[in-house]
Design a protein around this motif. Structure first.
Motif, PDB file in Angstrom:
ATOM      1  N   CYS A  34      -6.830  -0.733 -21.796  1.00 16.92           N
ATOM      2  CA  CYS A  34      -7.192   0.337 -20.848  1.00 16.92           C
ATOM      3  C   CYS A  34      -6.078   1.379 -20.821  1.00 16.92           C
ATOM      4  N   LYS A  35      -6.448   2.638 -20.755  1.00 18.14           N
ATOM      5  CA  LYS A  35      -5.446   3.710 -20.762  1.00 18.14           C
ATOM      6  C   LYS A  35      -5.479   4.555 -19.493  1.00 18.14           C
ATOM      7  N   LYS A  36      -6.576   4.443 -18.747  1.00 18.66           N
ATOM      8  CA  LYS A  36      -6.735   5.261 -17.536  1.00 18.66           C
ATOM      9  C   LYS A  36      -7.061   4.341 -16.357  1.00 18.66           C
ATOM     10  N   VAL A  37      -6.018   3.745 -15.815  1.00 18.75           N
ATOM     11  CA  VAL A  37      -6.190   2.746 -14.751  1.00 18.75           C
ATOM     12  C   VAL A  37      -6.118   3.410 -13.377  1.00 18.75           C
ATOM     13  N   ALA A  38      -7.193   3.287 -12.619  1.00 21.04           N
ATOM     14  CA  ALA A  38      -7.222   3.817 -11.250  1.00 21.04           C
ATOM     15  C   ALA A  38      -6.803   2.719 -10.284  1.00 21.04           C
ATOM     16  N   PHE A  39      -6.125   3.105  -9.222  1.00 20.61           N
ATOM     17  CA  PHE A  39      -5.726   2.167  -8.167  1.00 20.61           C
ATOM     18  C   PHE A  39      -6.334   2.630  -6.848  1.00 20.61           C
TER      19      PHE A  39
ATOM     20  N   ASP B 148     -13.060  13.046 -16.592  1.00 15.97           N
ATOM     21  CA  ASP B 148     -12.100  12.195 -17.302  1.00 15.97           C
ATOM     22  C   ASP B 148     -12.064  10.839 -16.585  1.00 15.97           C
ATOM     23  N   ARG B 149     -13.148  10.099 -16.720  1.00 17.15           N
ATOM     24  CA  ARG B 149     -13.357   8.900 -15.915  1.00 17.15           C
ATOM     25  C   ARG B 149     -12.383   7.771 -16.259  1.00 17.15           C
ATOM     26  N   ALA B 150     -11.954   7.034 -15.249  1.00 19.01           N
ATOM     27  CA  ALA B 150     -11.088   5.880 -15.445  1.00 19.01           C
ATOM     28  C   ALA B 150     -11.807   4.827 -16.283  1.00 19.01           C
ATOM     29  N   ASP B 151     -11.024   4.075 -17.069  1.00 18.82           N
ATOM     30  CA  ASP B 151     -11.603   2.968 -17.835  1.00 18.82           C
ATOM     31  C   ASP B 151     -11.229   1.609 -17.230  1.00 18.82           C
ATOM     32  N   ALA B 152     -10.515   1.650 -16.093  1.00 16.85           N
ATOM     33  CA  ALA B 152     -10.192   0.422 -15.368  1.00 16.85           C
ATOM     34  C   ALA B 152      -9.937   0.773 -13.912  1.00 16.85           C
ATOM     35  N   ILE B 153     -10.300  -0.153 -13.021  1.00 17.71           N
ATOM     36  CA  ILE B 153     -10.054   0.038 -11.589  1.00 17.71           C
ATOM     37  C   ILE B 153      -9.361  -1.201 -11.043  1.00 17.71           C
ATOM     38  N   PHE B 154      -8.242  -0.978 -10.391  1.00 21.18           N
ATOM     39  CA  PHE B 154      -7.525  -2.042  -9.687  1.00 21.18           C
ATOM     40  C   PHE B 154      -7.717  -1.796  -8.195  1.00 21.18           C
ATOM     41  N   ALA B 155      -8.455  -2.682  -7.549  1.00 21.68           N
ATOM     42  CA  ALA B 155      -8.714  -2.561  -6.106  1.00 21.68           C
ATOM     43  C   ALA B 155      -7.693  -3.394  -5.340  1.00 21.68           C
ATOM     44  N   MET B 156      -7.171  -2.851  -4.239  1.00 22.44           N
ATOM     45  CA  MET B 156      -6.051  -3.491  -3.542  1.00 22.44           C
ATOM     46  C   MET B 156      -6.373  -4.872  -2.998  1.00 22.44           C
ATOM     47  N   ILE B 157      -7.631  -5.123  -2.621  1.00 25.48           N
ATOM     48  CA  ILE B 157      -8.044  -6.438  -2.150  1.00 25.48           C
ATOM     49  C   ILE B 157      -9.401  -6.784  -2.757  1.00 25.48           C
TER      50      ILE B 157
ATOM     51  N   HIS C  35      -1.677  -6.210 -17.095  1.00 23.74           N
ATOM     52  CA  HIS C  35      -2.763  -6.931 -17.767  1.00 23.74           C
ATOM     53  C   HIS C  35      -3.861  -5.959 -18.203  1.00 23.74           C
ATOM     54  N   LEU C  36      -4.240  -5.035 -17.332  1.00 22.50           N
ATOM     55  CA  LEU C  36      -5.277  -4.059 -17.669  1.00 22.50           C
ATOM     56  C   LEU C  36      -4.843  -3.179 -18.846  1.00 22.50           C
ATOM     57  N   LEU C  37      -3.596  -2.748 -18.828  1.00 20.34           N
ATOM     58  CA  LEU C  37      -3.075  -1.912 -19.907  1.00 20.34           C
ATOM     59  C   LEU C  37      -2.995  -2.694 -21.219  1.00 20.34           C
ATOM     60  N   GLU C  38      -2.651  -3.965 -21.129  1.00 18.00           N
ATOM     61  CA  GLU C  38      -2.576  -4.806 -22.326  1.00 18.00           C
ATOM     62  C   GLU C  38      -3.961  -5.078 -22.919  1.00 18.00           C
TER      63      GLU C  38
END
Length: 341
Positions: free
Chosen positions: A183-188, A243-252, A177-180
């Motif tokens: 976003c191109k630089k997704v951090a987890f 080169d900062r992330a443009d999205a962050i996916f947090a585990m909880i 969803h973030l990539l769609e």
């Protein structure tokens, strides 16, 4: 140490097209049943090499009618949902529940198990603490023949039944969803690497990246102990990178909320500058500003399934052989990721 398969009354009943209760009464030579029915059951039991579970019989004679439950934290919306599902199911089947909190501590988890076993509970439902990396205490339970099931926070090292959600697919859906969204630089930001859910959610994250042509070497994975201070430190670290992330996916979700506070403190617009998503669908995720994209986990259903399966094992309706129950998740896209195009 794997126990051999034990034929259950449920399997005999299925072969004969009878109910489990009928098979049980036949094996106890109940005068209520027709002699021909009893004979069929007895012969089938012999042909299938059915052996009565002496431990289960002993438990039935002196059952406490209490299940022990261990969760990492009682204040979590998700774990309270698990407990509600367990309690409702247990009560309907004539059982009470004793609940212990490990407080995310390995030492406390061991102590909780000792207390519950000493209290003579009939079986245990366990969700592991984030500190648990050694499973000898669970192996000891297994070797002693004490029935238990793991849910949500589990390990595959002990051959008992597990109830989990499809963590990998949930994380895949969030990352996709973030990539769609462009976003191109997704951090987890993951939890401790030894946690089963950390491994599975990372697996789903990497799968989505791969589908968009991003290799694992190009991934951005950060490890947190899930404490507020660490979560915020990682968020600051991400912001300071050139080169900062443009999205962050947090585990909880609680981790995502900690990150959100840091982003706001630094004047970062969500989702315009950095999109943000979590996992769990805590009640706060829909009321924060912006509302948080997350994944719904069926916590109540997980508790119901875990309790029912444990009780079925105690009643010999289900086999002692380990089973894996994997429940579906659902992505909820909210304002924290929905970029205007």
């Amino acid at each position: 140490m794997k126990r051999g398969h034990q034929v259950t009354m449920k399997e005999i009943a299925k072969k004969l097209g009878l109910s489990v209760s009928t098979v049980s009464r036949a094996l106890k030579d109940s005068p209520e049943l027709h002699p021909e029915t009893k004979l069929k059951v007895v012969e089938m039991a012999k042909s299938m090499n059915y052996q009565p579970n002496l431990l289960a019989q002993s438990l039935r004679i002196s059952r406490s009618k209490v299940l022990g439950v261990i969760v990492p934290e009682l204040t979590s919306h998700f774990f309270s949902s698990n407990i509600s599902g367990i309690q409702d199911t247990a009560y309907k089947r004539g059982y009470n529940v004793m609940i212990c909190q490990s407080n995310e501590s390995y030492v406390q988890e061991i102590s909780n198990i000792k207390i519950l076993v000493a209290s003579q509970v009939d079986g245990l439902l366990i969700s592991l603490s984030r500190e648990t990396k050694n499973y000898q205490h669970l192996q000891d339970l297994y070797d002693r023949g004490i029935p238990f099931i793991m849910f949500d926070r589990v390990t595959e090292e002990i051959p008992v039944s597990r109830v989990t959600v499809d963590d990998a697919n949930g994380a895949y859906q969030v990352t996709k969803h973030l990539l769609e969204q462009g976003c191109k630089k997704v951090a987890f930001i993951s939890g401790p690497q030894d946690l089963y859910i950390s491994k599975k959610r990372k697996e789903g994250y990497l799968k989505a990246l791969a589908e968009f042509g991003i290799t694992e070497a190009e991934s951005r994975v950060y490890i947190s102990d899930l404490k507020e201070e660490t979560n915020k430190q990682i968020a600051k670290q991400i912001l300071e990178e050139a080169d900062r992330a443009d999205a962050i996916f947090a585990m909880i979700d609680p981790l995502a909320i900690d990150v959100m506070l840091v982003l706001k403190e630094h004047g970062i617009r969500i989702p315009e500058d950095i999109a943000l998503a979590g996992f769990t669908n805590n009640p706060t995720s829909s009321v924060v500003e912006p509302s948080l994209t997350t994944v719904v986990q069926p916590g109540y259903e997980m508790g119901k399934i875990a309790a029912n399966h444990l009780l079925d094992q105690l009643d010999e309706i289900a086999s002692d052989d380990p089973q894996s129950f994997i429940l579906d998740t659902t992505l909820i896209a909210r304002n924290s990721t929905l970029k205007k195009k």
